[in-house]
Design a protein around this motif. Structure first.
Motif, PDB file in Angstrom:
ATOM      1  N   THR A 110       0.814  -1.213   0.000  1.00  0.00           N
ATOM      2  CA  THR A 110       0.000   0.000   0.000  1.00  0.00           C
ATOM      3  C   THR A 110       0.843   1.257   0.000  1.00  0.00           C
ATOM      4  OG1 THR A 110      -0.177  -0.095   2.397  1.00  0.00           O
ATOM      5  CG2 THR A 110      -1.980  -1.059   1.122  1.00  0.00           C
ATOM      6  N   THR A 111       2.088   1.183   0.416  1.00  0.00           N
ATOM      7  CA  THR A 111       2.915   2.392   0.458  1.00  0.00           C
ATOM      8  C   THR A 111       3.268   2.891  -0.931  1.00  0.00           C
ATOM      9  OG1 THR A 111       4.929   1.072   0.673  1.00  0.00           O
ATOM     10  CG2 THR A 111       3.897   1.882   2.708  1.00  0.00           C
ATOM     11  N   ASP A 112       3.199   2.043  -1.922  1.00  0.00           N
ATOM     12  CA  ASP A 112       3.481   2.507  -3.281  1.00  0.00           C
ATOM     13  C   ASP A 112       2.286   2.294  -4.208  1.00  0.00           C
ATOM     14  OD1 ASP A 112       3.564  -0.227  -3.639  1.00  0.00           O
ATOM     15  OD2 ASP A 112       5.500  -0.275  -4.633  1.00  0.00           O
ATOM     16  N   ASP A 113       1.106   2.269  -3.649  1.00  0.00           N
ATOM     17  CA  ASP A 113      -0.121   2.066  -4.416  1.00  0.00           C
ATOM     18  C   ASP A 113      -0.624   3.412  -4.939  1.00  0.00           C
ATOM     19  OD1 ASP A 113      -2.606   1.514  -5.432  1.00  0.00           O
ATOM     20  OD2 ASP A 113      -3.359   0.518  -3.632  1.00  0.00           O
ATOM     21  N   PRO A 114      -0.440   3.694  -6.236  1.00  0.00           N
ATOM     22  CA  PRO A 114      -0.842   4.992  -6.764  1.00  0.00           C
ATOM     23  C   PRO A 114      -2.344   5.251  -6.645  1.00  0.00           C
ATOM     24  CG  PRO A 114      -0.094   3.549  -8.533  1.00  0.00           C
ATOM     25  CD  PRO A 114       0.138   2.836  -7.244  1.00  0.00           C
ATOM     26  N   ASP A 115      -3.155   4.201  -6.652  1.00  0.00           N
ATOM     27  CA  ASP A 115      -4.601   4.400  -6.519  1.00  0.00           C
ATOM     28  C   ASP A 115      -4.951   4.983  -5.154  1.00  0.00           C
ATOM     29  OD1 ASP A 115      -5.033   3.387  -9.061  1.00  0.00           O
ATOM     30  OD2 ASP A 115      -5.386   1.352  -8.341  1.00  0.00           O
ATOM     31  N   LEU A 116      -4.212   4.593  -4.132  1.00  0.00           N
ATOM     32  CA  LEU A 116      -4.476   5.067  -2.782  1.00  0.00           C
ATOM     33  C   LEU A 116      -4.220   6.569  -2.665  1.00  0.00           C
ATOM     34  CD1 LEU A 116      -5.260   4.237   0.115  1.00  0.00           C
ATOM     35  CD2 LEU A 116      -2.840   3.806   0.525  1.00  0.00           C
ATOM     36  N   TYR A 117      -3.239   7.078  -3.399  1.00  0.00           N
ATOM     37  CA  TYR A 117      -2.834   8.473  -3.281  1.00  0.00           C
ATOM     38  C   TYR A 117      -3.288   9.354  -4.439  1.00  0.00           C
ATOM     39  CZ  TYR A 117       0.195   6.280   0.140  1.00  0.00           C
ATOM     40  OH  TYR A 117       0.670   5.548   1.189  1.00  0.00           O
ATOM     41  N   ALA A 118      -4.061   8.826  -5.357  1.00  0.00           N
ATOM     42  CA  ALA A 118      -4.416   9.562  -6.574  1.00  0.00           C
ATOM     43  C   ALA A 118      -5.072  10.905  -6.272  1.00  0.00           C
ATOM     44  CB  ALA A 118      -5.331   8.711  -7.458  1.00  0.00           C
ATOM     45  N   GLY A 119      -6.000  10.936  -5.356  1.00  0.00           N
ATOM     46  CA  GLY A 119      -6.662  12.199  -5.019  1.00  0.00           C
ATOM     47  C   GLY A 119      -5.721  13.188  -4.369  1.00  0.00           C
ATOM     48  N   LEU A 120      -4.827  12.683  -3.511  1.00  0.00           N
ATOM     49  CA  LEU A 120      -3.855  13.572  -2.876  1.00  0.00           C
ATOM     50  C   LEU A 120      -2.916  14.178  -3.907  1.00  0.00           C
ATOM     51  CD1 LEU A 120      -2.955  11.478   0.298  1.00  0.00           C
ATOM     52  CD2 LEU A 120      -4.413  13.504   0.158  1.00  0.00           C
ATOM     53  N   ILE A 121      -2.519  13.382  -4.874  1.00  0.00           N
ATOM     54  CA  ILE A 121      -1.633  13.888  -5.926  1.00  0.00           C
ATOM     55  C   ILE A 121      -2.339  14.979  -6.721  1.00  0.00           C
ATOM     56  CG2 ILE A 121      -0.466  13.274  -8.077  1.00  0.00           C
ATOM     57  CD1 ILE A 121       0.070  10.489  -6.723  1.00  0.00           C
ATOM     58  N   ARG A 122      -3.591  14.771  -7.061  1.00  0.00           N
ATOM     59  CA  ARG A 122      -4.352  15.789  -7.802  1.00  0.00           C
ATOM     60  C   ARG A 122      -4.467  17.079  -6.991  1.00  0.00           C
ATOM     61  NH1 ARG A 122      -6.138  10.969  -9.598  1.00  0.00           N
ATOM     62  NH2 ARG A 122      -6.593  10.800 -11.837  1.00  0.00           N
ATOM     63  N   LEU A 123      -4.730  16.958  -5.693  1.00  0.00           N
ATOM     64  CA  LEU A 123      -4.801  18.144  -4.840  1.00  0.00           C
ATOM     65  C   LEU A 123      -3.448  18.843  -4.765  1.00  0.00           C
ATOM     66  CD1 LEU A 123      -7.067  16.934  -1.894  1.00  0.00           C
ATOM     67  CD2 LEU A 123      -7.627  18.618  -3.662  1.00  0.00           C
ATOM     68  N   HIS A 124      -2.395  18.046  -4.712  1.00  0.00           N
ATOM     69  CA  HIS A 124      -1.042  18.617  -4.676  1.00  0.00           C
ATOM     70  C   HIS A 124      -0.771  19.416  -5.959  1.00  0.00           C
ATOM     71  CE1 HIS A 124       2.876  17.951  -2.442  1.00  0.00           C
ATOM     72  NE2 HIS A 124       3.187  18.798  -3.390  1.00  0.00           N
ATOM     73  N   VAL A 125      -1.153  18.860  -7.096  1.00  0.00           N
ATOM     74  CA  VAL A 125      -0.977  19.551  -8.381  1.00  0.00           C
ATOM     75  C   VAL A 125      -1.784  20.853  -8.392  1.00  0.00           C
ATOM     76  CG1 VAL A 125      -1.478  19.404 -10.857  1.00  0.00           C
ATOM     77  CG2 VAL A 125      -0.374  17.481  -9.691  1.00  0.00           C
ATOM     78  N   LEU A 126      -3.046  20.783  -7.992  1.00  0.00           N
ATOM     79  CA  LEU A 126      -3.872  21.992  -7.957  1.00  0.00           C
ATOM     80  C   LEU A 126      -3.306  23.038  -7.000  1.00  0.00           C
ATOM     81  CD1 LEU A 126      -7.510  20.545  -8.064  1.00  0.00           C
ATOM     82  CD2 LEU A 126      -6.302  21.795  -9.880  1.00  0.00           C
ATOM     83  N   HIS A 127      -2.774  22.585  -5.878  1.00  0.00           N
ATOM     84  CA  HIS A 127      -2.162  23.502  -4.915  1.00  0.00           C
ATOM     85  C   HIS A 127      -1.028  24.292  -5.568  1.00  0.00           C
ATOM     86  CE1 HIS A 127      -0.261  24.974  -1.252  1.00  0.00           C
ATOM     87  NE2 HIS A 127       0.864  24.449  -1.690  1.00  0.00           N
ATOM     88  N   HIS A 128      -0.162  23.602  -6.269  1.00  0.00           N
ATOM     89  CA  HIS A 128       0.961  24.297  -6.916  1.00  0.00           C
ATOM     90  C   HIS A 128       0.488  25.177  -8.061  1.00  0.00           C
ATOM     91  CE1 HIS A 128       4.408  22.879  -4.684  1.00  0.00           C
ATOM     92  NE2 HIS A 128       3.748  21.746  -4.544  1.00  0.00           N
ATOM     93  N   ALA A 129      -0.506  24.714  -8.808  1.00  0.00           N
ATOM     94  CA  ALA A 129      -1.034  25.518  -9.919  1.00  0.00           C
ATOM     95  C   ALA A 129      -1.734  26.773  -9.400  1.00  0.00           C
ATOM     96  CB  ALA A 129      -1.996  24.686 -10.765  1.00  0.00           C
ATOM     97  N   ALA A 130      -2.219  26.742  -8.164  1.00  0.00           N
ATOM     98  CA  ALA A 130      -2.854  27.921  -7.578  1.00  0.00           C
ATOM     99  C   ALA A 130      -1.832  29.010  -7.266  1.00  0.00           C
ATOM    100  CB  ALA A 130      -3.619  27.543  -6.303  1.00  0.00           C
ATOM    101  N   HIS A 131      -0.575  28.616  -7.124  1.00  0.00           N
ATOM    102  CA  HIS A 131       0.480  29.575  -6.783  1.00  0.00           C
ATOM    103  C   HIS A 131       1.246  30.089  -7.992  1.00  0.00           C
ATOM    104  CE1 HIS A 131      -0.003  29.195  -2.475  1.00  0.00           C
ATOM    105  NE2 HIS A 131      -0.161  27.901  -2.656  1.00  0.00           N
ATOM    106  N   GLU A 132       1.360  29.242  -9.024  1.00  0.00           N
ATOM    107  CA  GLU A 132       2.088  29.640 -10.231  1.00  0.00           C
ATOM    108  C   GLU A 132       1.791  28.649 -11.346  1.00  0.00           C
ATOM    109  OE1 GLU A 132       6.268  29.485  -9.370  1.00  0.00           O
ATOM    110  OE2 GLU A 132       6.184  27.403  -8.746  1.00  0.00           O
ATOM    111  N   PRO A 133       1.996  29.049 -12.596  1.00  0.00           N
ATOM    112  CA  PRO A 133       1.814  28.101 -13.695  1.00  0.00           C
ATOM    113  C   PRO A 133       2.773  26.921 -13.520  1.00  0.00           C
ATOM    114  CG  PRO A 133       1.977  30.352 -14.515  1.00  0.00           C
ATOM    115  CD  PRO A 133       2.341  30.390 -13.054  1.00  0.00           C
ATOM    116  N   ILE A 134       2.321  25.744 -13.906  1.00  0.00           N
ATOM    117  CA  ILE A 134       3.130  24.532 -13.740  1.00  0.00           C
ATOM    118  C   ILE A 134       3.314  23.841 -15.077  1.00  0.00           C
ATOM    119  CG2 ILE A 134       2.396  24.186 -11.343  1.00  0.00           C
ATOM    120  CD1 ILE A 134       0.534  21.933 -12.446  1.00  0.00           C
ATOM    121  N   TYR A 135       4.295  22.955 -15.134  1.00  0.00           N
ATOM    122  CA  TYR A 135       4.482  22.103 -16.299  1.00  0.00           C
ATOM    123  C   TYR A 135       4.924  20.724 -15.816  1.00  0.00           C
ATOM    124  CZ  TYR A 135       9.414  23.442 -15.865  1.00  0.00           C
ATOM    125  OH  TYR A 135      10.683  23.671 -15.400  1.00  0.00           O
TER     126      TYR A 135
END
Length: 109
Positions: A5-30
């Motif tokens: 479970t520590t490397d299960d991408p399905d478990l963390y998928a929503g957190l990763i999306r929130l992390h991406v949105l968090h950074h995009a809220a501060h500056e453009p990302i690539y």
């Protein structure tokens, strides 16, 4: 072999999306910069995982991308949209609530 479970991408998928949105809220990302940023937090994503995730966030209307050129080369840059900001705010509220539940037994009374 079963994945832990520590490397299960399905478990963390929503957190990763929130992390991406968090950074995009501060500056453009690539993509490459986000792969490196997520890697610093222990999320090891391949381009084959990250780019469909970015495209999915764009398809939902949470981000908008443009192709920015620098001479001959170019890269797709993503910016958060108003809908993305609302989704991030709602996600943060859910994470805050979950955090409280996950750690309520560790707080001394």
């Amino acid at each position: 072999m079963a994945r832990t479970t520590t490397d299960d991408p399905d478990l963390y998928a929503g957190l990763i999306r929130l992390h991406v949105l968090h950074h995009a809220a501060h500056e453009p990302i690539y993509g490459l910069a986000m792969m490196e940023e997520l890697g610093r937090h222990g999320y090891k994503l391949s381009p084959g995982t990250l780019y469909p995730l970015l495209h999915g966030l764009e398809k939902k209307g949470y981000m908008k991308s443009t192709l920015e050129r620098d001479g001959r080369s170019g890269r797709r840059v993503y910016r958060i949209t108003p809908a993305g900001r609302r989704a991030l705010a709602a996600g943060k509220a859910k994470v805050r609530e979950l955090f409280g539940e996950l750690f309520e037994d560790t707080v001394p009374h």
